[in-house]
Design a protein around this motif. Sequence first.
Motif, mmCIF file in Angstrom:
data_model
loop_
_atom_site.group_PDB
_atom_site.id
_atom_site.type_symbol
_atom_site.label_atom_id
_atom_site.label_comp_id
_atom_site.label_asym_id
_atom_site.label_seq_id
_atom_site.Cartn_x
_atom_site.Cartn_y
_atom_site.Cartn_z
ATOM 1 N N UNK A 44 -19.970 -9.926 -18.381
ATOM 2 C CA UNK A 44 -18.754 -9.440 -19.001
ATOM 3 C C UNK A 44 -18.474 -7.969 -18.786
ATOM 4 N N UNK A 45 -19.278 -7.303 -17.969
ATOM 5 C CA UNK A 45 -19.104 -5.870 -17.706
ATOM 6 C C UNK A 45 -18.227 -5.690 -16.463
ATOM 7 N N UNK A 46 -16.934 -5.985 -16.633
ATOM 8 C CA UNK A 46 -16.031 -5.989 -15.489
ATOM 9 C C UNK A 46 -15.822 -4.597 -14.890
ATOM 10 N N UNK A 47 -15.873 -3.563 -15.720
ATOM 11 C CA UNK A 47 -15.682 -2.216 -15.184
ATOM 12 C C UNK A 47 -16.824 -1.839 -14.241
ATOM 13 N N UNK A 48 -18.032 -2.241 -14.591
ATOM 14 C CA UNK A 48 -19.165 -2.002 -13.702
ATOM 15 C C UNK A 48 -18.984 -2.833 -12.433
ATOM 16 N N UNK A 49 -18.502 -4.075 -12.606
ATOM 17 C CA UNK A 49 -18.245 -4.926 -11.450
ATOM 18 C C UNK A 49 -17.238 -4.304 -10.509
ATOM 19 N N UNK A 50 -16.186 -3.708 -11.052
ATOM 20 C CA UNK A 50 -15.183 -3.045 -10.216
ATOM 21 C C UNK A 50 -15.799 -1.888 -9.433
ATOM 22 N N UNK A 51 -16.629 -1.126 -10.117
ATOM 23 C CA UNK A 51 -17.263 0.020 -9.461
ATOM 24 C C UNK A 51 -18.107 -0.442 -8.275
ATOM 25 N N UNK A 52 -18.849 -1.527 -8.471
ATOM 26 C CA UNK A 52 -19.699 -2.054 -7.400
ATOM 27 C C UNK A 52 -18.840 -2.600 -6.268
ATOM 28 N N UNK A 53 -17.766 -3.311 -6.606
ATOM 29 C CA UNK A 53 -16.895 -3.893 -5.580
ATOM 30 C C UNK A 53 -16.198 -2.804 -4.768
ATOM 31 N N UNK A 54 -15.703 -1.759 -5.438
ATOM 32 C CA UNK A 54 -15.060 -0.657 -4.714
ATOM 33 C C UNK A 54 -16.057 0.058 -3.789
ATOM 34 N N UNK A 55 -17.276 0.260 -4.305
ATOM 35 C CA UNK A 55 -18.285 0.896 -3.465
ATOM 36 C C UNK A 55 -18.590 0.030 -2.244
ATOM 37 N N UNK A 56 -18.733 -1.282 -2.477
ATOM 38 C CA UNK A 56 -19.032 -2.205 -1.382
ATOM 39 C C UNK A 56 -17.927 -2.180 -0.337
ATOM 40 N N UNK A 57 -16.673 -2.157 -0.787
ATOM 41 C CA UNK A 57 -15.541 -2.120 0.137
ATOM 42 C C UNK A 57 -15.555 -0.841 0.974
ATOM 43 N N UNK A 58 -15.764 0.290 0.329
ATOM 44 C CA UNK A 58 -15.788 1.568 1.040
ATOM 45 C C UNK A 58 -16.900 1.591 2.085
ATOM 46 N N UNK A 59 -18.066 1.116 1.695
ATOM 47 C CA UNK A 59 -19.199 1.104 2.626
ATOM 48 C C UNK A 59 -18.993 0.094 3.746
ATOM 49 N N UNK A 60 -18.423 -1.058 3.413
ATOM 50 C CA UNK A 60 -18.180 -2.091 4.428
ATOM 51 C C UNK A 60 -17.211 -1.592 5.487
ATOM 52 N N UNK A 61 -16.192 -0.873 5.059
ATOM 53 C CA UNK A 61 -15.242 -0.312 6.018
ATOM 54 C C UNK A 61 -15.912 0.729 6.906
ATOM 55 N N UNK A 62 -16.739 1.545 6.299
ATOM 56 C CA UNK A 62 -17.418 2.585 7.059
ATOM 57 C C UNK A 62 -18.359 1.994 8.093
ATOM 58 N N UNK A 63 -19.054 0.905 7.731
ATOM 59 C CA UNK A 63 -20.035 0.297 8.619
ATOM 60 C C UNK A 63 -19.461 -0.834 9.465
ATOM 61 N N UNK A 64 -18.191 -1.160 9.222
ATOM 62 C CA UNK A 64 -17.551 -2.206 10.006
ATOM 63 C C UNK A 64 -18.060 -3.602 9.698
ATOM 64 N N UNK A 65 -18.485 -3.832 8.456
ATOM 65 C CA UNK A 65 -18.960 -5.156 8.052
ATOM 66 C C UNK A 65 -17.756 -5.989 7.619
#
Length: 314
Positions: free
Chosen positions: A49-70
């Motif tokens: 139920x900690x959606x704000x933490x989930x958002x933080x993780x998802x945004x970080x994952x997206x930023x890193x995925x774009x940087x690494x081309x995943x």
Amino acid sequence: MKQSHILILFLLFSLIAFPQNRELVNVDTLSTKSFDELRKFFYHYKNAGQTEVGKKIAFYTLKRARKEGNKKAITNSFIRLCRVSYDTPGLALKYTDSSIYFATKYEQEDLLAEGHFYKGMVLFDLGKYGNSLNNYLEANKYYQDKNSEMHYVLNHNIALLKLKFGPKREALNIFKENLKYYNEQKDYGDLYLSTLYGLSIAYVSNNEKDSASIINKKGYEIAKQVEGFSHLYFTQAEGALQYTNGNFIEARDSLLKSIPFLKSNKDYPNLAISYFYLGSIAKDDIVKIKYFKRVDSIFPVSYTHLTLPTKRIV
């Protein structure tokens, strides 16, 4: 999405150590994790139920995925952002559209199926049922594994929309197919119960009311022993059945018993339906108007049959 229409499938996580305090989920913590570990972190906090933490993780994952081309992680990140943005459906839709765009661009049919699946759920919550059904059908075209839980979850949501738009016999057959699958899997949890609930409504829609009553009694007893699906859904279903049978005293009693649960669970479609039935039953014009105003305060149209909780895959 909301328990309203909401029954969630939890992924089985392997044993890993999760920070117990949300402040510990910072960039330094996440930067040491693989994409698979980031996925597990996301769902751990989302399911808690900690959606704000989930958002933080998802945004970080997206930023890193774009940087690494995943490419896979990029598409998955948008799907996860949708999953923690249901309180802002317009934003959730944008995330699903982005996931569909990238899944198409990268030729990821499995993720394209998921993107349409989740978009269908958001559109359902918005009351855009025709568009919702179109996205579920689109997801079904791309989802290749026809012997999996997602296939049956998708069929469930397609069936509930067919109950609205017909043909209702097809909806009944889908619920029967799903029930056969869960019986074969010996899975008698919330998925099984939601299928029984679907069968009850489908039987009523096809004028097989005796079968619906049998299902309601069976579902009610099983649901009292299973966590994740309230027996009060079957109480409401029985109320609807008694309404169609003209047994208004019994219908009113069952519907009133289910309303506190529906309100606390924010199940607005079924709450509106219950108010509609109660308004139709009421003899006093003031009471009748009161219930119909409650329907209008939830939705601008009146509903004439129950709405199933949509199933979700996390």
